[in-house]
Write a protein that holds these residues in place. Structure first.
Motif, mmCIF file in Angstrom:
data_model
loop_
_atom_site.group_PDB
_atom_site.id
_atom_site.type_symbol
_atom_site.label_atom_id
_atom_site.label_comp_id
_atom_site.label_asym_id
_atom_site.label_seq_id
_atom_site.Cartn_x
_atom_site.Cartn_y
_atom_site.Cartn_z
ATOM 1 N N SER A 91 46.228 -17.451 50.152
ATOM 2 C CA SER A 91 45.670 -17.048 48.858
ATOM 3 C C SER A 91 45.420 -18.265 47.988
ATOM 4 C CB SER A 91 46.591 -16.054 48.149
ATOM 5 O OG SER A 91 47.768 -16.680 47.723
ATOM 6 N N ARG A 92 46.216 -19.329 48.216
ATOM 7 C CA ARG A 92 45.952 -20.557 47.465
ATOM 8 C C ARG A 92 44.649 -21.187 47.935
ATOM 9 N NH1 ARG A 92 50.978 -23.495 48.516
ATOM 10 N NH2 ARG A 92 52.189 -21.604 48.481
ATOM 11 N N GLN A 93 44.388 -21.041 49.230
ATOM 12 C CA GLN A 93 43.144 -21.593 49.753
ATOM 13 C C GLN A 93 41.975 -20.664 49.500
ATOM 14 O OE1 GLN A 93 43.934 -22.100 53.857
ATOM 15 N NE2 GLN A 93 45.360 -23.792 53.570
ATOM 16 N N LYS A 94 42.262 -19.539 48.827
ATOM 17 C CA LYS A 94 41.231 -18.566 48.474
ATOM 18 C C LYS A 94 40.561 -17.953 49.706
ATOM 19 C CE LYS A 94 40.704 -19.576 43.859
ATOM 20 N NZ LYS A 94 41.886 -19.398 43.161
ATOM 21 N N LYS A 95 41.293 -17.948 50.796
ATOM 22 C CA LYS A 95 40.730 -17.228 51.947
ATOM 23 C C LYS A 95 41.224 -15.795 51.859
ATOM 24 C CE LYS A 95 40.749 -21.100 55.080
ATOM 25 N NZ LYS A 95 41.625 -21.686 56.086
ATOM 26 N N SER A 96 40.567 -14.900 52.551
ATOM 27 C CA SER A 96 41.063 -13.522 52.503
ATOM 28 C C SER A 96 41.002 -12.892 53.878
ATOM 29 C CB SER A 96 40.270 -12.692 51.503
ATOM 30 O OG SER A 96 38.989 -12.457 52.006
ATOM 31 N N LEU A 97 41.783 -11.862 54.037
ATOM 32 C CA LEU A 97 41.805 -11.121 55.291
ATOM 33 C C LEU A 97 40.799 -9.986 55.215
ATOM 34 C CD1 LEU A 97 45.525 -10.558 56.212
ATOM 35 C CD2 LEU A 97 43.894 -11.975 57.371
ATOM 36 N N SER A 98 40.151 -9.740 56.299
ATOM 37 C CA SER A 98 39.279 -8.578 56.345
ATOM 38 C C SER A 98 40.045 -7.468 57.045
ATOM 39 C CB SER A 98 38.019 -8.960 57.123
ATOM 40 O OG SER A 98 37.427 -7.834 57.642
ATOM 41 N N ILE A 99 40.105 -6.323 56.393
ATOM 42 C CA ILE A 99 40.988 -5.259 56.887
ATOM 43 C C ILE A 99 40.170 -4.016 57.187
ATOM 44 C CG2 ILE A 99 42.953 -3.806 56.305
ATOM 45 C CD1 ILE A 99 43.776 -5.988 54.355
ATOM 46 N N THR A 100 40.309 -3.520 58.399
ATOM 47 C CA THR A 100 39.689 -2.230 58.712
ATOM 48 C C THR A 100 40.800 -1.230 58.986
ATOM 49 O OG1 THR A 100 39.588 -2.723 61.053
ATOM 50 C CG2 THR A 100 37.656 -3.270 59.759
ATOM 51 N N SER A 101 40.508 0.029 58.687
ATOM 52 C CA SER A 101 41.546 1.022 58.932
ATOM 53 C C SER A 101 41.045 2.054 59.932
ATOM 54 C CB SER A 101 41.960 1.714 57.632
ATOM 55 O OG SER A 101 41.035 2.708 57.296
#
Lengths: 206, 229, 261
Positions: free
Chosen positions: B63-73
């Motif tokens: 989160s510090r690197q401002k990356k994010s996870l892509s989440i599918t359900s």
């Protein structure tokens, strides 16, 4: 009609002399249910205050149009609407607290305090009187809830508002935050308040 | 002499008018606050997923690197002894590669239902996280299943063997130390974890292709729905 | 078979383990106010059970048919005004509380008419208490619990059907009756005792209620025990069978630190 209390008198009456919980014994359900912590207790008191105030104002505005048959229906409709608004508001902005309080917010609809105040005061008095009565009763209710919640939370977890007040060596009286603790605390505090009332009436009788 | 106000017709109109006014007020409240409440509910689950799949430190780093996870359900359906059970599973992707899975599971605790989120790595071999969503256990005793030190016991445990609750020193790889004074709550959580792994492990790694029950919705971890590209 | 077991567990939980009065604190006002005589208390309990069942029936039906998104009736009517997709998403749950309270008020009216016609003596002795059942938290609480099991589930297949809803409501009322009758029995005895003046009336009732609640706490965990005993193949939930007494000892053991297992 000349004898009915003024707005200010109603406000003061609601706090201690006609306290909804200790004197009128109304609204015991939330009193027992949400008082295992100070935060839920104060949230409940604010919600009840909001609903009481709005309902009193609305009922007072239409008081001349009400007739005996349908007045209970109109009270119920008004109270249910404001409770739904309060419930949605809490779910939107205080989600965790809303989950903790659970079904007890909608139970404000059948809380005797509100229906009683609408019946006794709002349907007969002007808006200002009704509003001050509502605020007084709400403060009284808040005081009652806080007193019980303080006892239960301090004895049961050693904390108040989540801040540690008793030393860690204190063995938490877990029973206090469980249902029996609610009953016993309210019973004992009620006895205590009655006892003070008796002493004062004996003192003034002398 | 009855005035118009006393008549039933007026009273009926009054109730109808009030009902309409209140109905409008409620509709307004619903339109404005409905989405906020929905977002609260999904955020509650989705915000936990990075920490559950990657571990606290790496999630914070991300989160510090401002990356994010892509989440599918998706929904996994299990049929056992003629009883159908559904699990909601979230698959987390980091920059295109599958990082892990999070399954939402519930079961009977000591006092009432316990709802939890279980994090598994990409091939469902190791437990990467455990979070208790909802519980009504005894405060101060069973309640302590929500505490981090106890939950952290589950991290790194292999999913191949059943986890067993012991009182005292957990020696073997599949042993979990019970909370003193809350054996049943500890056992319930462990049992839910075991059951979930047994039920969905196969379908996690190789999802059946023809099932019509699976609905794929894409969210990023702030609860906003992404278009399925 | 599973269904019956489920119903059994819901009933047991509602009546004893999570007793409406002694665990959930609903229905306290009549519990404290009406419980002076056993006959009155029993009559009140039966009336409440009756009203709760009818109210649960009405509220479950309205919730599943009208209020939840995708409910048959509301999407049918909305289908005249809106395209198919939008009509299926109409969510009227914001009106739930209003609907429930009116369902309860009508149930009470219905029960009042029934009792006045067929049990006039009972109606006379009840007096003003019958309409007061409308403000009994227990009934609205039952409706709210049913609502949370219908609307609050992730998966529509887990939503409660009518049987479970009525089971919860009816046995919740039974639990209320049990609690209020026990309390009235105790209070009848209490009239011969020397209660200190500040405690007479509500205060001593509440303290006794607390002791009763402690007694009912003993039922906790009975449902998971029954579940474990009757469904060994499906309940791989706990990794070992739970022998009742050693675990109770485990809970007492470490807080008292006196007994050895």
């Amino acid at each position: 009609m000349a004898d009915s209390p003024t707005a200010f008198e109603r406000f003061v009456q609601g706090i201690l002399p006609e306290n909804p919980v200790y004197r009128q014994l109304l609204g015991l359900c939330p009193t027992l249910a949400v008082t295992n912590g100070m935060k839920p207790a104060l949230t409940m008191a604010c919600s009840v205050g909001f609903v009481l105030l709005c309902a009193n104002i609305v009922i007072s505005l239409i008081r001349n149009l009400l007739k005996p048959h349908l007045r209970i229906v109109i009270f119920t409709l008004t109270i249910a609407t404001f409770v739904t608004i309060a419930d949605r508001f809490l779910a939107a902005y205080f989600f965790q607290m809303s989950k903790t309080l659970g079904p007890y917010i909608p139970l404000i609809i059948v809380n005797c305090i509100i229906i009683c105040r609408c019946e006794v005061c709002a349907s007969k008095q002007g808006v200002v009187t009704a509003a001050s009565d509502a605020i007084g009763q709400a403060i009284g209710f808040g005081l009652a809830l806080s007193s019980i919640a303080a006892v239960r939370e301090i004895l049961g977890t050693g904390m108040l508002f989540g801040i540690r007040v008793l030393p860690t060596a204190w063995p938490d009286w877990v029973i206090m935050v469980l249902p029996p603790g609610a009953f016993i605390t309210l019973g004992l505090l009620l006895g205590f308040v009655n006892w003070i009332g008796i002493i004062r009436s004996k003192g003034s009788a002398k | 002499m009855r005035s118009f106000k006393d008549s039933n017709l007026f009273q009926a109109w009054l109730v109808l008018l009030l009902a309409t006014a209140f109905g409008c007020a409620l509709a307004g409240v619903q339109t404005k606050l409905g989405p906020v409440i929905e977002a609260n509910k999904t955020r509650e689950t989705l915000a936990k997923i990075p920490a559950l799949v990657l571990g606290e430190d790496q999630a914070q780093q991300l989160s510090r690197q401002k990356k994010s996870l892509s989440i599918t359900s998706r929904t996994i359906k299990i049929e056992k002894n003629g009883i159908k059970k559904f699990y909601t599973v979230y698959d987390a992707f980091l920059e295109g590669t599958l990082a892990g899975h999070v399954a939402k599971a519930s079961g009977q605790g000591y006092a009432d239902k316990i709802e939890l989120l279980l994090g598994l790595d990409a091939d469902a071999r190791t437990i990467t996280g455990l979070f208790i969503l909802d519980q009504k256990e005894t405060p101060g005793l069973g309640n302590r299943i929500i505490e981090k030190p106890w939950r952290n016991q589950f991290l790194g445990k292999p999913s191949a063997t059943r986890l067993v609750v012991v009182k005292g020193n957990p020696g073997k790889d599949n042993e979990i130390d019970a909370i003193s004074g809350a054996t049943i709550s500890s056992r319930s959580v462990t049992g839910i974890v075991n059951k979930t792994i047994t039920d969905i492990k196969a379908q996690l790694v190789s999802p059946p292709k023809e099932t019509a029950d699976e609905q794929e919705t894409s969210h990023n971890e702030n609860g906003k729905i992404k278009e399925n590209t | 078979m599973m269904y019956l077991l489920d119903i059994l567990l819901i009933s047991l939980t509602a009546a004893l383990i999570n007793n409406f009065v002694l665990y959930y604190f609903v229905g306290i006002c009549p519990f404290v106010g009406v419980s002076r005589k056993v006959e009155m208390a029993f009559g009140m309990g039966c009336a409440v059970t009756f009203v709760i069942s009818i109210a649960a029936l009405i509220s479950w039906s309205i919730t599943t048919m009208v209020l939840i998104p995708g409910a048959p009736l509301s999407s049918f009517i909305a289908g005249f005004f809106l395209p198919e997709q939008a009509a299926a998403k109409i969510d009227l749950t914001v009106l739930s509380y209003i609907v429930y309270i009116f369902a309860i008020a009508s149930s009470v009216q219905f029960v009042e008419m029934y009792v006045r016609k067929y049990f006039p003596m009972l109606y006379g002795s009840f007096g003003v208490f019958l309409p007061l059942i409308t403000t009994n938290c227990a009934i609205l609480f039952a409706c709210l619990t049913i609502m949370s099991h219908v609307t609050g589930v992730d998966n529509p297949a887990d939503a409660w059907d009518l049987g479970r809803a009525i089971a919860l409501a009816f046995f919740g009322g039974v639990g209320f009756t049990i609690a209020i009758v026990i309390m009235s029995g105790i209070r009848e005895e209490l009239e011969l005792c020397d209660v200190p003046e500040p405690f007479q009336g509500a205060a001593i009732t509440l303290v006794i209620g607390g002791i009763l609640a402690i007694a009912f706490m003993g039922f906790t965990g009975v449902d998971s025990g029954i579940r474990a005993a009757l469904m060994p193949s499906v309940t791989e939930q706990v990794s070992t069978m739970i022998p009742p007494r050693p675990d109770v000892l485990a809970i007492l053991d470490l807080s008292s630190q006196v007994r050895q297992p």
